[in-house]
Motif scaffolding. Sequence first.
Motif, short mmCIF file in Angstrom:
data_model
loop_
_atom_site.label_atom_id
_atom_site.label_comp_id
_atom_site.label_asym_id
_atom_site.label_seq_id
_atom_site.Cartn_x
_atom_site.Cartn_y
_atom_site.Cartn_z
N TRP A 39 0.82 -1.21 0.00
CA TRP A 39 0.00 0.00 0.00
C TRP A 39 0.86 1.26 0.00
O TRP A 39 0.45 2.30 -0.55
CB TRP A 39 -0.94 0.01 1.20
N VAL A 40 2.05 1.20 0.60
CA VAL A 40 2.97 2.33 0.52
C VAL A 40 3.33 2.59 -0.95
O VAL A 40 3.35 3.74 -1.41
CB VAL A 40 4.24 2.07 1.35
N GLY A 41 3.62 1.52 -1.69
CA GLY A 41 3.92 1.67 -3.10
C GLY A 41 2.76 2.24 -3.89
O GLY A 41 2.95 3.08 -4.77
N VAL A 42 1.54 1.79 -3.57
CA VAL A 42 0.35 2.32 -4.24
C VAL A 42 0.22 3.83 -3.97
O VAL A 42 -0.08 4.61 -4.87
CB VAL A 42 -0.92 1.58 -3.78
N GLY A 43 0.46 4.22 -2.72
CA GLY A 43 0.40 5.65 -2.37
C GLY A 43 1.44 6.46 -3.12
O GLY A 43 1.15 7.58 -3.59
N VAL A 44 2.64 5.92 -3.28
CA VAL A 44 3.69 6.60 -4.04
C VAL A 44 3.25 6.78 -5.50
O VAL A 44 3.43 7.85 -6.09
CB VAL A 44 5.01 5.81 -3.97
N ALA A 45 2.64 5.75 -6.06
CA ALA A 45 2.18 5.81 -7.45
C ALA A 45 1.11 6.88 -7.64
O ALA A 45 1.13 7.63 -8.62
CB ALA A 45 1.65 4.45 -7.88
N VAL A 46 0.18 6.96 -6.70
CA VAL A 46 -0.87 7.98 -6.77
C VAL A 46 -0.26 9.38 -6.69
O VAL A 46 -0.64 10.29 -7.44
CB VAL A 46 -1.91 7.77 -5.65
N LEU A 118 7.96 -1.47 -4.42
CA LEU A 118 8.11 -1.29 -5.86
C LEU A 118 6.99 -1.98 -6.62
O LEU A 118 6.46 -1.43 -7.60
CB LEU A 118 9.47 -1.85 -6.30
N ILE A 119 6.60 -3.17 -6.18
CA ILE A 119 5.49 -3.88 -6.84
C ILE A 119 4.21 -3.05 -6.76
O ILE A 119 3.48 -2.89 -7.73
CB ILE A 119 5.28 -5.27 -6.20
N GLY A 120 3.91 -2.51 -5.57
CA GLY A 120 2.72 -1.69 -5.41
C GLY A 120 2.76 -0.44 -6.26
O GLY A 120 1.75 -0.04 -6.86
N ALA A 121 3.96 0.17 -6.34
CA ALA A 121 4.09 1.39 -7.14
C ALA A 121 3.90 1.11 -8.62
O ALA A 121 3.20 1.85 -9.33
CB ALA A 121 5.46 2.03 -6.88
N LEU A 122 4.53 0.03 -9.10
CA LEU A 122 4.41 -0.29 -10.52
C LEU A 122 3.01 -0.77 -10.89
O LEU A 122 2.55 -0.56 -12.02
CB LEU A 122 5.44 -1.37 -10.89
N GLY A 128 -1.75 5.26 -13.54
CA GLY A 128 -1.89 6.62 -13.03
C GLY A 128 -1.28 7.65 -13.96
O GLY A 128 -1.90 8.69 -14.26
N VAL A 129 -0.07 7.39 -14.44
CA VAL A 129 0.60 8.33 -15.34
C VAL A 129 -0.14 8.38 -16.68
O VAL A 129 -0.32 9.47 -17.25
CB VAL A 129 2.07 7.93 -15.54
N GLU A 130 -0.58 7.24 -17.19
CA GLU A 130 -1.35 7.22 -18.44
C GLU A 130 -2.63 8.04 -18.30
O GLU A 130 -2.98 8.81 -19.20
CB GLU A 130 -1.70 5.78 -18.82
N THR A 131 -3.31 7.88 -17.16
CA THR A 131 -4.54 8.62 -16.94
C THR A 131 -4.28 10.12 -16.91
O THR A 131 -4.99 10.91 -17.56
CB THR A 131 -5.20 8.19 -15.62
N ALA A 132 -3.25 10.54 -16.16
CA ALA A 132 -2.93 11.97 -16.05
C ALA A 132 -2.60 12.56 -17.42
O ALA A 132 -3.10 13.64 -17.78
CB ALA A 132 -1.75 12.16 -15.09
N LEU A 133 -1.78 11.85 -18.20
CA LEU A 133 -1.36 12.38 -19.49
C LEU A 133 -2.51 12.41 -20.50
O LEU A 133 -2.70 13.41 -21.20
CB LEU A 133 -0.22 11.51 -20.03
#
Length: 297
Positions: A39-46, A118-122, A128-133
Amino acid sequence: MLATYLIGLREGLEAGLIVGILVAYLGKLGRRDLLGRMWVGVGVAVAVALAVGAVLTWGPYALTFEAQEILGGALSIVAVAMVTWMIFWMATHGAGLSKELRGQVDAAMDRSWFAFVLIGALAVGREGVETALFVWANVAGGSDPLLGTLGAVLGILTAVGISWGIARGLVRINLSRFFTWTGVFLVIVAAGVLAYGIGDLQEAGVIAGGAPAYDLVGLVPPGSWYGALLTGIFNFSPEPTWAQVVGWVLYVGIVLPLYLRVMRHRQTPKPVGATDGAAPAPNAVRPSASARAVPAS
């Protein structure tokens, strides 16, 4: 708003299904103690996705007009490339996604604690980046910024609710059909974003301009509600240049048939005894078997 809503819904549902697979597999292994790291990785990704959106929204204001047009055109083309790659990747790798993610979890257990971050972030970062762009590119093409952003947020929230319902066995949805038809819709939207990006590059002088290919202002007045709807969803222009028309036609004419061909191939029944290297293993963990959480698309 509809376009950004569907973008947020599709990307959010992809991320939600991936997270659901990871949570289910860690639960099966009895290693729920590792969920916190994920969940830490997911938060970093967001946070990274929000940062990308903020930079795209406010960063170009300090640039000259020509620089803004070049940046806008280039990023629009990048957004089209990313969403095209995404729909084809999901179409060809969706069936083996659960097996792939379980392999990543197994490998991470032999590494440091950071591997699960890293798994959570990826797992969420790409979507997330695709959505933003892509949302930025769609809004820049003529959509109302507030409504466009609101549509994306509502789509993501809807995806969160659907993902939770699938994980709990409360929601039944044919994900293969969902991803197929949203893929078709995104191809049309991406074609409009590509045409808009070409127009930006023409205004900056990077691509030669030219007279409009046709004039539909009389049929679709700029101030009309249906004109605003077409512009907001498909980046429609009543006076496109020849370069924009050619770019739109070539993109749709090449990408859409290829995508539909891939989908037909994925959905063609295989002979008895045939194997598919992308098929999940017999003990594959799914958030909900009834919901077909891993799309065979």
